[in-house]
Design an enzyme around this catalytic site. Sequence first.
Site, short mmCIF file in Angstrom:
data_model
loop_
_atom_site.label_atom_id
_atom_site.label_comp_id
_atom_site.label_asym_id
_atom_site.label_seq_id
_atom_site.Cartn_x
_atom_site.Cartn_y
_atom_site.Cartn_z
N LYS A 54 60.79 27.01 46.59
CA LYS A 54 62.04 27.02 47.37
C LYS A 54 63.00 28.07 46.82
CE LYS A 54 61.46 22.22 48.81
NZ LYS A 54 61.81 20.80 48.69
N GLN A 98 65.59 17.21 44.96
CA GLN A 98 64.14 17.06 45.11
C GLN A 98 63.74 15.61 44.83
OE1 GLN A 98 62.20 19.45 46.31
NE2 GLN A 98 60.29 18.32 46.12
N ASP A 121 68.36 18.85 53.72
CA ASP A 121 67.11 18.12 53.89
C ASP A 121 67.15 17.23 55.14
OD1 ASP A 121 64.86 18.42 52.24
OD2 ASP A 121 65.96 17.62 50.52
N1 GUN Z 1 59.73 15.81 48.06
C1 GUN Z 1 58.66 16.04 48.87
N2 GUN Z 1 59.06 16.66 50.00
C2 GUN Z 1 60.40 16.83 49.90
C3 GUN Z 1 61.37 17.43 50.76
O1 GUN Z 1 61.10 17.92 51.87
N3 GUN Z 1 62.65 17.40 50.28
C4 GUN Z 1 62.97 16.85 49.09
N4 GUN Z 1 64.26 16.86 48.73
N5 GUN Z 1 62.09 16.29 48.29
C5 GUN Z 1 60.82 16.29 48.69
#
Ligand code: GUN
Length: 287
Positions: A54, A98, A121
């Site tokens: 990311k 995350q 998100d």
């Molecule tokens: N953990 C697994 N997929 C995601 C996601 O799309 N966003 C976040 N914040 N954590 C994750």
Amino acid sequence: MTAQLIDGKSIASQIIEKVRLAVAERRRQGQRAPGLAVVRVGEDPASEVYVRNKLRACERCGVRPFAFEPAVTIAEDELLTLIARLNADPDVDGILVQLPLPGHIDSDAVIEAIDPRKDIDGFHPCNIGRLALGLPGLRPCTPRGVMTLLQVSEIEVNGQDAVIIGRSTIVGRPMALELIRASATVTVCHSRTRGLPEKAANADLLIAAVGHAHFVPGEWIKPGAVVIDVGVNRLEDGSLTGDVDFRSAMDRAAWITPVPGGVGPMTVASLLENTLEAAAAGNLAAP
Ligand code: GUN
């Protein structure tokens, strides 16, 4: 039948390039770069990889990253204080925490503490509610990425029977809301579902999001179906594989996403689209 591959890597690259151009145009007009705060608590190896991807994508398109890596021992109220600081920071347009968080932290409380306008998100109840109502808002990245894949590949969703395997808040549930909004007839299956093979075999569009390697065998797939594999599972030899048994599925499906290189890159691309949109909305809200 041999399925056509849906090349998520290439489609995600095109989206990231679009975001890069939009960010450059913002800068040309004298606006600051969009800012994305990424919070990773602890040392979970899978989260480390996801967060690194990311942050790299931010660099690629000129989004300013703010990385926070508190220790696994951080107290919930300290994390909430960090979120409050980021909510108030005018350089931060998006906040991503995350998941999963360590067991002593209430993830729901952390997600609810994020300003919904910065919730890139799309997990805040306010944004999930807006998605459920078909209102504009920030949309969860993986389901948004799947919808983009379908759109770019010109795959019909309207009126199709869609079956989602998995009801997680990150993928399964918001995926159902996206597909309802796109006028599919949606069935959400999970660990208590009876007759899963028959239900899967009814799908024109099958979305696997269970997190078990090769959970869906080719026999479950209706000939000519579209198969979207959201799973990312690491095998003992270190390789990545999806929730669908790719080889046998290739012989039945009309379209299929590979793992890696399918949905994964689209999650990152959608995150950047969301960040750009949050920044643009922030500008409108400014006095
Ligand atoms: N953990 C697994 N997929 C995601 C996601 O799309 N966003 C976040 N914040 N954590 C994750």
